[in-house]
Design an enzyme around this catalytic site. Structure first.
Site, PDB file in Angstrom:
ATOM      1  CD  GLU A 270       5.870   0.824  -2.493  1.00 35.31           C
ATOM      2  OE1 GLU A 270       6.910   0.316  -3.102  1.00 35.31           O
ATOM      3  OE2 GLU A 270       4.951   0.219  -2.368  1.00 35.31           O
TER       4      GLU A 270
ATOM      5  CE  LYS B   9       2.777  -2.961  -1.324  1.00 32.69           C
ATOM      6  NZ  LYS B   9       4.154  -2.739  -1.726  1.00 32.69           N
TER       7      LYS B   9
ATOM      8  CE1 TYR C 254     -10.601 -17.855  16.383  1.00 29.56           C
ATOM      9  CE2 TYR C 254     -10.460 -20.464  16.051  1.00 29.56           C
ATOM     10  CZ  TYR C 254     -11.084 -19.333  16.468  1.00 29.56           C
ATOM     11  OH  TYR C 254     -12.485 -19.392  16.838  1.00 29.56           O
TER      12      TYR C 254
HETATM   13  N1  LIG Z   1       8.029  -9.771  -6.677  1.00 28.62           N
HETATM   14  C1  LIG Z   1       7.713  -8.495  -6.171  1.00 28.62           C
HETATM   15  N2  LIG Z   1       7.599  -7.235  -7.041  1.00 28.62           N
HETATM   16  C2  LIG Z   1       7.377  -5.980  -6.889  1.00 28.62           C
HETATM   17  C3  LIG Z   1       7.548  -5.869  -5.344  1.00 28.62           C
HETATM   18  C4  LIG Z   1       7.597  -7.049  -4.438  1.00 28.62           C
HETATM   19  O1  LIG Z   1       7.772  -6.845  -3.121  1.00 28.62           O
HETATM   20  N3  LIG Z   1       7.804  -8.095  -4.791  1.00 28.62           N
HETATM   21  N4  LIG Z   1       7.369  -4.504  -4.873  1.00 28.62           N
HETATM   22  C5  LIG Z   1       7.120  -3.525  -5.637  1.00 28.62           C
HETATM   23  C6  LIG Z   1       6.672  -2.282  -5.120  1.00 28.62           C
HETATM   24  O2  LIG Z   1       6.930  -2.296  -3.787  1.00 28.62           O
HETATM   25  C7  LIG Z   1       5.470  -2.048  -5.630  1.00 28.62           C
HETATM   26  O3  LIG Z   1       4.404  -2.737  -4.472  1.00 28.62           O
HETATM   27  C8  LIG Z   1       4.861  -0.502  -5.467  1.00 28.62           C
HETATM   28  O4  LIG Z   1       3.647  -0.505  -6.184  1.00 28.62           O
HETATM   29  C9  LIG Z   1       7.151  -3.655  -7.087  1.00 28.62           C
HETATM   30  N5  LIG Z   1       7.340  -5.313  -7.584  1.00 28.62           N
END
Ligand SMILES: Nc1nc2c(c(=O)[nH]1)N=C([C@H](O)[C@@H](O)CO)CN2
Length: 126
Positions: A22, A99, A54
């Site tokens: 990533e 995300k 905005y």
């Molecule tokens: N609470 C979170 N859990 C996870 C995160 C995050 O940013 N906050 N990030 C990941 C990895 O980057 C994921 O997005 C890859 O698929 C995993 N868990």
């Protein structure tokens, strides 16, 4: 009473993620924001400078996403909320961050935070 300016499904591309792969790519985040402000001065005068613009806020968020490369969505959200509160007259905000694609079996993952104090309410402990 407090009015809210709304921004819905603002898409930004940024380097974000905790895993090695990533760090090499940009991924898309989708942001919803509620920004508390009293719209009446702007409404009474039809003056953009008396409200939260905005469009300017969306541009600032896009720039923030380009300039940072956090590992966690938590860090992105917290730092973005602080930046917006520092630079704009925002009494209170709610930021929802998604995300999509991070977890293939889920439509999206993410978080929601609220920061600041709504006039006429007790401050939240932060
Ligand atoms: N609470 C979170 N859990 C996870 C995160 C995050 O940013 N906050 N990030 C990941 C990895 O980057 C994921 O997005 C890859 O698929 C995993 N868990």
């Amino acid at each position: 009473m407090m009015d809210r300016i709304l921004i819905e499904a603002l898409e930004v591309d940024t380097v974000i993620g905790a895993y090695d792969w990533e760090r090499l790519i940009e991924q898309r985040l989708s942001l919803d924001l509620q920004l508390a402000t009293d719209i009446r001065p702007a409404a009474a005068t039809d003056d953009l400078t008396l409200t939260l613009n905005y469009a300017a806020i969306c541009e600032r968020i896009q720039r923030f996403a380009r300039e940072h490369d956090f590992e966690l969505v938590e860090t992105f959200a917290e730092r973005l909320a602080q930046t917006l509160r520092d630079e704009f007259a925002i009494d209170w905000l709610r930021l929802t961050l998604r995300k999509p694609g991070a977890v293939p079996a889920a439509r999206s993952v993410g978080l929601e935070i609220t920061r600041g104090t709504l006039p006429g309410t007790q401050p939240e402990s932060q």
